[in-house]
Design an enzyme around this catalytic site. Structure first.
Site, PDB file in Angstrom:
ATOM      1  N   LYS A 151      -9.940   1.990  -1.804  1.00  0.00           N
ATOM      2  CA  LYS A 151      -9.680   1.519  -0.193  1.00  0.00           C
ATOM      3  C   LYS A 151     -10.900   1.540   0.090  1.00  0.00           C
ATOM      4  CE  LYS A 151      -6.977   1.126   3.923  1.00  0.00           C
ATOM      5  NZ  LYS A 151      -5.871   1.794   5.091  1.00  0.00           N
ATOM      6  N   GLU A 176       1.205  -0.692  -0.070  1.00  0.00           N
ATOM      7  CA  GLU A 176       0.131  -0.369  -0.054  1.00  0.00           C
ATOM      8  C   GLU A 176       0.648   1.185  -0.034  1.00  0.00           C
ATOM      9  OE1 GLU A 176      -3.294   1.454   3.364  1.00  0.00           O
ATOM     10  OE2 GLU A 176      -2.278   0.904   3.744  1.00  0.00           O
ATOM     11  N   CYS A 228      -4.964  -3.112   2.996  1.00  0.00           N
ATOM     12  CA  CYS A 228      -4.622  -3.082   4.323  1.00  0.00           C
ATOM     13  C   CYS A 228      -5.665  -2.997   6.035  1.00  0.00           C
ATOM     14  CB  CYS A 228      -4.150  -1.568   4.851  1.00  0.00           C
ATOM     15  SG  CYS A 228      -2.747  -1.690   6.253  1.00  0.00           S
TER      16      CYS A 228
END
Length: 270
Positions: free
Chosen positions: A118, A44, A160
C-alpha cells in the site's frame, strides 16, 4: 474475437478469528465457482483486523500470514481460480517494527505472482495507519506499481485509501491498465459511503476502465462492493450483506468506450 473475463468481488467482515475468516472465504469461493468466476477479488486485510494494536498485528503477521497465504494458494490451485487478497506481512528490515499492508495476486496455479504494498496509508478521519503500517517505498523505475496480465486484460492494484489519489490510478492506466481492482476496508462514518461510491465511479469514468471494488462489511466496513463499467455504471453490487457479485468483463466494451470517450487520448497535461 475479443476475450471476456468473468470476475467476482466478494465481501465479508474480517476479524482476528482467522479460522472464521477462512470459513467466510471458503464459502465465498464456492459461491464464485458456482457462477464460473475466473478472478475473485477479496478485501484489504482479509486475514485479520488491521485496527488491532501493532504488537497484535506483528504477532498475527509472523505466526499466521504464511499459513493464510498457503490456504489461499491451495484454494486457488484446487479450483483453478485466480485470487486477489489483502494480507499483512513482516518486512525484511529488522529495524522496522511496522507491518506492510499488501495485496497479493495468487494465480490459478496457487502461486503468489504479484505483491503490492500500500502506497497511501490511512492517516485521515482521526485514524493513523502509519503508526502501524509502513507505506510502500517509491522507486525511480516504478516497481511499486503492480499490474496483472490475465486473459488479455491488464489489471492495476489499488488498496483502500489509495482510491483517494487519482494520480495512482492514472499511473496504472498510463502503464497499460484497463481494469482497476480496489480492495478495501472502507471504515464507516459521515460521508464515507458517498465518498466510496463517488470515488469508484470517478476512477472508472476518468480512466475509461472497469473498476472491481471489494470491501469489508459491517461492523468495520461499509460493504457496498461492486463492479463498474468503464462508463461508471454499476454492473453488479453486493449491498451490505456478506456475498459475491459477478460480471463478465469485455475487451470489446473497453475499446468501444475509449473510442466514444477518448479522454485518455485527448490529454494535454502530463
Amino acid at each position: 474475437m475479443s476475450e471476456n473475463l468473468r470476475v467476482g468481488v466478494a465481501q465479508f467482515p474480517a476479524s482476528n478469528d482467522i479460522q472464521e475468516n477462512k470459513q467466510f472465504i471458503l464459502q465465498l469461493v464456492q459461491k464464485a465457482l458456482a457462477q464460473g468466476v475466473e478472478l475473485l477479488v477479496l478485501p484489504e486485510a482479509s486475514m485479520c483486523s488491521f485496527a488491532s494494536e501493532l504488537p497484535v498485528l506483528r504477532e498475527l503477521a509472523q505466526q499466521h500470514s504464511p499459513g493464510f497465504i498457503q490456504f489461499i494458494g491451495d484454494l486457488a490451485q484446487q479450483n483453478s481460480l485466480n485470487i486477489i487478497v489483502g494480507v499483512l506481512s513482516i518486512g525484511d528490515d529488522a529495524n522496522e517494527q511496522r507491518v506492510s499492508n499488501q495485496l497479493l495476486f495468487i494465480n490459478a496455479d496457487g502461486k503468489v505472482q504479484n505483491a503490492y504494498s500500500k502506497i497511501h496509508v490511512y492517516d485521515a478521519f482521526k485514524f493513523k495507519e502509519s503508526d502501524k503500517v509502513k507505506p510502500a517505498e517509491l522507486y525511480e523505475d516504478g516497481r511499486e506499481f503492480v499490474l496483472i496480465q490475465l486473459k488479455g486484460f491488464t489489471i492495476g492494484l489499488i488498496n483502500c485509501y489509495d482510491l483517494r489519489f487519482p494520480e495512482l490510478a492514472r499511473e496504472l492506466v498510463n502503464r497499460g491498465a484497463d481494469v482497476l481492482s480496489v480492495s478495501a476496508n472502507w471504515i464507516p462514518g459521515p460521508y464515507k459511503e458517498m465518498h466510496w461510491d463517488v470515488l469508484l465511479r470517478a476512477r472508472a469514468i476518468e480512466n475509461t476502465s472497469y473498476v472491481l471494488a471489494s470491501g469489508q462489511t459491517a461492523p468495520k466496513g461499509v460493504g457496498q462492493s461492486m463492479i463498474l463499467d468503464p462508463m461508471g455504471i454499476t454492473l453488479a453490487g453486493c449491498g451490505e450483506q456478506v456475498g459475491v457479485c459477478v460480471h463478465d468483463l469485455s475487451q470489446e466494451r473497453i475499446a468501444q468506450v475509449r473510442e466514444l470517450l477518448p479522454c485518455l487520448a485527448n490529454r494535454r497535461l502530463p
